[in-house]
Design a protein around this motif. Sequence first.
Motif, PDB file in Angstrom:
ATOM      1  N   SER A 263      30.460  10.907 -37.484  1.00 57.58           N
ATOM      2  CA  SER A 263      30.467   9.815 -38.456  1.00 57.58           C
ATOM      3  C   SER A 263      29.116   9.685 -39.150  1.00 57.58           C
ATOM      4  N   ASN A 288      30.313   3.428 -42.358  1.00 58.72           N
ATOM      5  CA  ASN A 288      30.414   4.745 -41.741  1.00 58.72           C
ATOM      6  C   ASN A 288      31.842   5.270 -41.817  1.00 58.72           C
ATOM      7  N   ALA A 289      31.977   6.570 -41.909  1.00 59.03           N
ATOM      8  CA  ALA A 289      33.298   7.192 -41.995  1.00 59.03           C
ATOM      9  C   ALA A 289      33.228   8.595 -41.403  1.00 59.03           C
ATOM     10  N   GLU A 290      34.425   9.080 -41.005  1.00 60.11           N
ATOM     11  CA  GLU A 290      34.539  10.413 -40.421  1.00 60.11           C
ATOM     12  C   GLU A 290      35.542  11.218 -41.235  1.00 60.11           C
ATOM     13  N   THR A 305      37.553   5.256 -41.773  1.00 56.29           N
ATOM     14  CA  THR A 305      36.626   4.209 -41.383  1.00 56.29           C
ATOM     15  C   THR A 305      37.019   3.619 -40.027  1.00 56.29           C
ATOM     16  N   LYS A 306      36.286   2.606 -39.599  1.00 56.52           N
ATOM     17  CA  LYS A 306      36.496   2.013 -38.275  1.00 56.52           C
ATOM     18  C   LYS A 306      37.946   1.599 -38.048  1.00 56.52           C
TER      19      LYS A 306
END
Length: 408
Positions: A263, A288-290, A305-306
């Motif tokens: 992330s 934050n992002a993956e 995202t979360k």
Amino acid sequence: MSVNQVLRRLKSAAVVAGLSLSLLLPAGQAMADAGFQRWVASFRSVAAQSGISGSTYDRAFRGVTSADPEVLEKARYQPEFTAPVWDYFDNRVHEQSITVGREMARKWKPWLDRIEARFGVDRHILLAIWSMESNYGEILKNDQVMRNVVRSLATLAYGDQKRAKFARTQLIAALKILQRGDIDESHLTGSWAGAMGHTQFIPTSYQAYAVDADGDGRRDIWTSIPDALATAANLLAKNGWQGGQTWGYEVRLPAGGKFPSGSMSISKWASAGVTRANGKAFPNGGMNAELKVPDGRSGPAFLMTKNFFVIKRYNNSDRYALAVGLLADQIAGYSGMVQDWNRPFTKLSFTEKQELQQRLSQYGYYDGKFDGKIGQGSRSAIMSFQSKAGLDPDGHPSLEVLKRLRGQ
């Protein structure tokens, strides 16, 4: 005439005829049932140690005299077919699930307003979960799917070594639900593995998250839509749902780029050349992002995202969480994916898939429901037709196959 009298007469008749009683009765089944009944009797003390009263236990097992063979069959069955990514999403995010979701959003708006205000969870996510879990409650009307939860879990605890520990834990939790009075034994139904109600909670998850939203004193996820949706919202909220935030974005990747796993902030992804697929700007560069590419680098890409990972607390599957997010967005009125999956055929609409099933049935290839969902039965029927028609038997629900069927 009593059962004992009947057995005595059968035995006498068998002796006269020179037959063994074991030839008259299904001995294997009788022995299995006797073993199951002994297990039920022995588990009573285990339940008592967990605070289950004798009256609750007797009420729960009234009429449960044998293990459920279909539950054991489903537990043993390990499907060999792994659905390609497009197949998974086509069967869950389609015109009907979107249309019904919008209808439910209007119908249950007052309750969704309250639930959203209380838990901070987007109503469209809840509607998408409802669709994914029980087809907006339609599955609860199917007696071939819904089963007695006590019998199912007792069957697994007794006859499935791999799931025995899980089943015992869930059975105790189910008995506590009965004892609390949230539901009576005749309505304590669920899937073969014990998932219950409109939003399909296993008993221990129900205990942790169930909500009495409608204020009737019972946490009823079987017949109360407000309770079921609030329970799903409570699970997401308690696992860190971020109100007012998205689950993720479909994105475009720059050609030839290599990206780290894990992330990092959306602004850093943007600086690496990642853009939104719809051409719009990212609204929150600090989040934050993956990166996820469920169909490979050449397929659709997403920054998660979360909230995506919170959805996975409901079902720990990337495909599940992504399907919930995509369906929720379209129920809310947003457009679908910009880039399609890497499918090797021309996609059918939901109504066209129903027509495909109807035509396969008309010509004797298919005997299932015309539900627009392409499962193993539909694929096998397509393959049979393709083989007879001289086509490559790939089993794909394609426009090409439908056109050939229309020309029959």
